[in-house]
Each structure stands twice: as C-alpha cells, then as structure tokens.
Write an enzyme that holds these catalytic residues in place. Structure first.
Site, PDB file in Angstrom:
ATOM      1  N   ASP A  46       0.844  -1.201   0.000  1.00  0.00           N
ATOM      2  CA  ASP A  46       0.000   0.000   0.000  1.00  0.00           C
ATOM      3  C   ASP A  46       0.877   1.247   0.000  1.00  0.00           C
ATOM      4  O   ASP A  46       1.699   1.434   0.893  1.00  0.00           O
ATOM      5  CB  ASP A  46      -0.877  -0.011   1.260  1.00  0.00           C
ATOM      6  N   TYR A  51       2.807  10.056  -0.176  1.00  0.00           N
ATOM      7  CA  TYR A  51       3.919   9.493   0.597  1.00  0.00           C
ATOM      8  C   TYR A  51       5.264   9.761  -0.086  1.00  0.00           C
ATOM      9  O   TYR A  51       6.308   9.628   0.550  1.00  0.00           O
ATOM     10  CB  TYR A  51       3.776   7.970   0.784  1.00  0.00           C
ATOM     11  N   LYS A  76      -2.998   5.989  -4.050  1.00  0.00           N
ATOM     12  CA  LYS A  76      -4.111   6.893  -3.726  1.00  0.00           C
ATOM     13  C   LYS A  76      -3.892   8.255  -4.385  1.00  0.00           C
ATOM     14  O   LYS A  76      -2.754   8.704  -4.512  1.00  0.00           O
ATOM     15  CB  LYS A  76      -4.193   7.101  -2.195  1.00  0.00           C
ATOM     16  N   HIS A 109      -7.908   9.555  -1.576  1.00  0.00           N
ATOM     17  CA  HIS A 109      -7.206   9.527  -0.281  1.00  0.00           C
ATOM     18  C   HIS A 109      -8.052  10.045   0.887  1.00  0.00           C
ATOM     19  O   HIS A 109      -8.078   9.445   1.959  1.00  0.00           O
ATOM     20  CB  HIS A 109      -5.891  10.308  -0.393  1.00  0.00           C
TER      21      HIS A 109
END
Ligand code: A2P
Length: 282
Positions: A46, A51, A76, A109
């Site tokens: 994931d 990120y 996401k 998200h």
C-alpha cells in the site's frame, strides 16, 4: 491461513488479507523495506502519491523476480488533485512513478469535507469518483475505492456513483475502532482496510493489550493485527525494521476470544493520530 489469504471484493477480484503499509516510510528507505516485505511473503503493498515513495515501491516490485500478477498494489490520489481531469492526470502520474501499467486498487485519499469546501464538497467528491469509474473502465485500476470516508460521505457518493467503492481504507487500531463506519461498509459489501493498525506504535504498551499478548505468547503488535483480522478488516502495518516486518506476518497461530476482542474494542482514544475526516484541513 496466511497474510495472502484472498478476500473477495464486490467486483469478484481478490485482495490479500494483510498489506504492507508505507505511510511515513522515507522515500530513500522504501525500496529496501518493500524488498524485505516481499521476502517476508507480503504481496499486497500500500502506497500513496503523497507518501512520495511510489517509485521505491515500483522498483522493489519490478526487481523482486515475483510476477506482477502475484502482487496487489494500491495507491491513492491526493487531496490537491480532486475533480475529474486532475484525478485522471494524478492517476497517470502515479502509474508512471510506480512503473506499472495498472494498479490493483486506486483510492480517493480523503473525502472533500464541508469544513474546507462547504456545500461544494459533495459535488467535488462526485467528480473525483467519476474519474475513478473512468480509470476502472479503462483497466488502469483493477478495483477502485475510497479512504477516510465515513458513512455519510459514502451515502452522499451513492447518489451519483455508477460503481460503488469496493474498499474503504480508514484509520483503525486498538483505541480507535470506528464501529459505525465499519458496519456501514460491511453491510454494503465494501471491504475495510485499517491504516495505522498499530496506532503508529502508540498503542503497543497498553496494559490490556500486553495482558492478552502474554496470555497467547505473542507481541502486542500481533494482537492488534489479529484483532483487526477477526473483525474482517485488512490491516496495513508499516515497518522499516526487518524483524518487525516478519513478526507482523505471524498472525495465524492464535485466536482471540470474544471477550478479548470486546476488551480491545472498548479501549478509547489511545494511539495516534485518531483523525476525524470532517475536521481535517488537508
Ligand atoms: P519501524 O517502521 O521503525 O519498524 P502503524 O502501522 O500503526 O502506522 O505503525 C507504524 C509504527 O509502528 C512505526 O513506527 C513502526 O516502526 C512501528 N512498528 C511496526 N511494527 C512493529 C512491531 N511489530 N513492534 C513494534 N513497533 C512496530
């Protein structure tokens, strides 16, 4: 049973019942951590555009020697990219960074919320979702879902969606159970994933968890993950530490009793970050 036990999604695809989380994994450590996870048996990884570590995930996957079809890769679309056209572009950007031609699961998200967008929030979520349906039809995402949606966000989406989200990834850990959101999803055939299932480490010293862990000869992290599994959730533990990456997969040699699960359910507001999606300003 193993971390790759298949769970069925509403579209008939399957998702491995534990995923490897990479939230807060620094980009320059991601490739190594994901490679370690793949070695430990994880096939479900994931990540998210925000990120900043999609490239590391993609490299580890491509260089693993494991076939693409064995992986389940999620990313996401971040909050700045909401709306139809921007979402399409963001998804393409993620695929490029990952070096993949499809993801197994693409998530919105966070819902646009009333606090930030007022009465526009609902329409914005609907537009973003329309792009997700398009990406699904095009095969760029084999399944589509949302993240951090509470029941009322999902209900609002139902008014315009042609395809119902197959997954909702929310914050769930001992001390932040979110029973209402989980129930709504499970009643509507939406698989729930738990982000920060260890409460970002902050729950792990809690005496209730410690006592249960001692009784089973397990670690409190394993008890937290087992609790999520027994609730029918897919936990996504994050670690950059090889021994923890491995121990977070050792969840199938013990079973929590109903009383133990209820004792964990009752823990309140421990662990971080306990975010309420209607209150966030990002
Ligand atoms: P690290 O990555 O340094 O190993 P969450 O998944 O809830 O977001 O929690 C992630 C945090 O928990 C990270 O700080 C991670 O540290 C730590 N962590 C992951 N697995 C374990 C474990 N088995 N025992 C203790 N801490 C863990």
């Amino acid at each position: 049973m193993s971390i790759n036990n298949p769970v069925s999604l509403a579209n008939g695809n399957t998702i491995p019942n534990v995923g490897f989380g990479t939230f807060q994994t620094p980009p320059d450590e991601t490739k190594i951590a994901v490679a370690e996870a793949i070695k430990a048996g994880y096939r479900h990884i994931d990540t998210a555009a925000i990120y900043g570590n999609e490239a590391g995930v993609g490299e580890a996957v491509r260089e693993s020697g494991v076939g693409r079809g064995e992986f389940f890769i999620t990313t996401k679309v971040w909050n700045t990219e909401r709306g139809f056209e921007k979402t399409l572009a963001a998804a393409e950007g993620s695929l490029e960074k990952l070096g993949l031609d499809y993801v197994d699961l693409l998530l919105v998200h966070w819902p646009a919320n009333y606090l930030q967008f007022g009465s526009e929030a609902k329409a914005l979520n609907a537009d973003t979702w329309r792009a997700f349906e398009h990406l699904y039809e095009q095969g760029r995402a084999k399944a589509i879902g949302v993240s951090n949606f509470m029941a009322h966000h999902l209900e609002a989406l139902e008014e315009t969606a042609k395809v119902r989200p197959m997954v909702n990834q929310i914050e769930v850990h001992p001390g932040w159970y979110q029973a209402n959101a989980i129930k709504w999803c499970q009643d509507h055939d939406i698989v729930v994933e738990a982000w920060s299932p260890l409460g970002q480490q902050a729950v792990l010293a809690h005496p209730v968890l410690q006592e249960i862990a001692d009784r089973h000869g397990k670690e409190t992290a394993q008890v937290s993950l087992r609790w999520a599994l027994q609730h029918g959730l897919i936990p996504l533990p994050k670690s950059v530490t090889p021994a923890r990456i491995r121990s977070n997969t050792e969840l199938f040699d013990f079973v929590l009793s109903v009383e133990e699960i209820q004792a964990i359910d009752k823990l309140e507001n421990i662990g971080g970050p306990c975010l309420r999606p209607d209150d966030v300003l990002f």
